[in-house]
Design an enzyme around this catalytic site. Structure first.
Site, mmCIF file in Angstrom:
data_model
loop_
_atom_site.group_PDB
_atom_site.id
_atom_site.type_symbol
_atom_site.label_atom_id
_atom_site.label_comp_id
_atom_site.label_asym_id
_atom_site.label_seq_id
_atom_site.Cartn_x
_atom_site.Cartn_y
_atom_site.Cartn_z
ATOM 1 N N PRO A 88 -7.780 -59.317 -29.500
ATOM 2 C CA PRO A 88 -8.546 -60.583 -28.998
ATOM 3 C C PRO A 88 -8.055 -60.613 -27.599
ATOM 4 C CG PRO A 88 -7.035 -61.236 -30.917
ATOM 5 C CD PRO A 88 -6.756 -59.665 -30.523
ATOM 6 N N GLU A 115 -0.140 -60.742 -35.932
ATOM 7 C CA GLU A 115 -0.371 -61.480 -34.748
ATOM 8 C C GLU A 115 -0.624 -60.505 -33.412
ATOM 9 O OE1 GLU A 115 -0.586 -64.995 -33.528
ATOM 10 O OE2 GLU A 115 -0.604 -64.742 -35.814
ATOM 11 N N ARG A 153 -24.808 -45.020 -32.491
ATOM 12 C CA ARG A 153 -26.149 -45.203 -32.088
ATOM 13 C C ARG A 153 -26.560 -44.705 -31.067
ATOM 14 N NH1 ARG A 153 -28.954 -48.861 -33.668
ATOM 15 N NH2 ARG A 153 -30.273 -49.449 -32.203
ATOM 16 N N ASP A 168 -34.897 -46.427 -25.104
ATOM 17 C CA ASP A 168 -34.841 -46.103 -23.553
ATOM 18 C C ASP A 168 -35.783 -47.081 -23.058
ATOM 19 O OD1 ASP A 168 -33.153 -44.095 -24.067
ATOM 20 O OD2 ASP A 168 -34.647 -42.472 -23.941
HETATM 21 C C1 9D3 Z 1 -3.209 -67.703 -32.578
HETATM 22 C C2 9D3 Z 1 -3.444 -66.842 -31.329
HETATM 23 N N1 9D3 Z 1 -4.269 -65.742 -31.807
HETATM 24 C C3 9D3 Z 1 -4.486 -64.872 -30.526
HETATM 25 C C4 9D3 Z 1 -5.712 -65.291 -29.799
HETATM 26 C C5 9D3 Z 1 -3.753 -64.862 -32.609
HETATM 27 C C6 9D3 Z 1 -4.478 -63.879 -33.323
HETATM 28 C C7 9D3 Z 1 -5.914 -63.931 -33.666
HETATM 29 C C8 9D3 Z 1 -6.396 -63.089 -34.336
HETATM 30 C C9 9D3 Z 1 -3.973 -62.621 -33.284
HETATM 31 C C10 9D3 Z 1 -4.799 -61.361 -34.154
HETATM 32 C C11 9D3 Z 1 -5.931 -61.764 -34.528
HETATM 33 C C12 9D3 Z 1 -6.902 -60.787 -35.254
HETATM 34 N N2 9D3 Z 1 -7.783 -60.413 -34.283
HETATM 35 C C13 9D3 Z 1 -8.125 -59.029 -33.981
HETATM 36 O O1 9D3 Z 1 -7.173 -58.211 -34.196
HETATM 37 C C14 9D3 Z 1 -9.396 -58.808 -33.276
HETATM 38 C C15 9D3 Z 1 -10.340 -59.809 -32.475
HETATM 39 C C16 9D3 Z 1 -10.629 -61.034 -32.856
HETATM 40 O O2 9D3 Z 1 -10.062 -61.860 -33.379
HETATM 41 N N3 9D3 Z 1 -11.690 -61.596 -32.002
HETATM 42 C C17 9D3 Z 1 -12.411 -60.846 -31.309
HETATM 43 N N4 9D3 Z 1 -12.284 -59.639 -31.085
HETATM 44 C C18 9D3 Z 1 -11.245 -58.867 -31.764
HETATM 45 S S1 9D3 Z 1 -10.918 -57.251 -31.643
HETATM 46 C C19 9D3 Z 1 -9.570 -57.725 -32.740
#
Ligand code: 9D3
Length: 262
Positions: A88, A115, A153, A168
């Site tokens: 995230p 986390e 893709r 394209d």
């Molecule tokens: C409560 C704080 N959170 C951080 C923003 C904790 C948290 C939330 C979700 C920690 C890990 C996750 C899991 N998400 C992913 O691994 C993830 C993700 C996402 O949640 N949203 C958008 N893209 C991605 S890429 C990996």
């Protein structure tokens, strides 16, 4: 292109590799996927992949050692691979990033859970950190599938001739025009006459106009960041003139509101 995925839920990828364009890309030899179970790289009896965070707090952190071993093994198998951590905190995935990844010789996707992953993995073993948008997922697996789909893709030869030609000519920063197929009338709505005309030039012009107006109405930000060609500028100027005419009429009918008050 060789693509490794490191995950504690390898089964989640079975359906992904087995359908549609991705499956065709494998069958055609364009990609060689490899799903690695991070748990298989643990050294303890219970195959633990997470641990409590130093400093306290709720939630768990992905342990660095199994991840580092899985990354090392993947790097040995795939020369010239870059590692992509789905998180995230990452840079938001864009078509431009997908194009950049598609030019790499190999990719290693790391799917975080809990986390997050230990910071020492991110610092030393990760080339790209990617998010797919500002919403909370339960882990990196679905995000990795989104990123891989966008990349695969784009690989030369993966899409059929017609599909890639369409890409394209039209992944050029406009939204797509609307589409119609049979029947000619559906729920009292008919297909625009021009599409039945057989006049290919008129159809192309109509589609271009529709793309432009869809983009203007729904994603004006895309137009601001794009070079418009002469015809597009002319279409926009015509709309502007129409809008100005409408507003002039309004002003003529309501002289009191000429002051510009909203
Ligand atoms: C409560 C704080 N959170 C951080 C923003 C904790 C948290 C939330 C979700 C920690 C890990 C996750 C899991 N998400 C992913 O691994 C993830 C993700 C996402 O949640 N949203 C958008 N893209 C991605 S890429 C990996």
């Amino acid at each position: 292109m060789q693509i490794a995925v490191l995950t504690i839920f390898p089964n989640m990828f079975d359906l992904f590799w087995d359908h549609g364009i991705v499956r065709r890309a494998i069958a055609g030899g364009h990609i060689r996927p490899d799903t690695l179970d991070i748990r298989a790289f643990t050294a303890d009896r219970h195959h633990v992949t997470d641990d409590r965070p130093y400093g306290g707090g709720c939630g768990m952190v992905m342990k660095p050692e199994p991840l580092a071993r899985a990354i090392d093994v993947s790097r040995d198998r795939i020369d010239g691979a870059v590692t992509v951590l789905m998180s995230p905190q990452g840079v938001k995935l864009s078509q431009q990033t997908a194009e950049e990844l598609a030019r790499r010789r190999g990719l290693i996707f790391i799917c975080g859970r809990y986390e997050g992953v230990d910071a020492r993995i991110v610092g030393r073993h990760v080339d790209y950190e990617l998010s797919i948008g500002d919403y909370v997922l339960s882990g990196g697996e679905l995000a990795a599938m989104v990123a891989m789909d966008a990349v695969i893709r784009l690989l030369p030869g993966v899409l059929g001739g017609a599909e890639s030609a369409a890409r394209d000519s039209f992944s050029d920063g406009l939204l797509e025009h609307e589409h119609y197929t049979r029947p000619r009338e559906f729920e009292a709505q008919t297909v625009p006459e021009v599409l039945l005309s057989g006049n290919h030039e008129a159809i192309a012009r109509w589609r271009h106009r529709m793309s432009l107006i869809e983009t203007l109405l729904r994603r004006p930000d895309l137009l601001e960041h794009r070079r418009l060609d002469d015809r597009e500028r002319q279409i926009l100027r015509q709309w502007l003139q129409t809008l100005e005419r409408i507003l002039r009429h309004q002003a003529a009918h309501r002289p009191d509101s000429l002051s510009g008050r909203q």
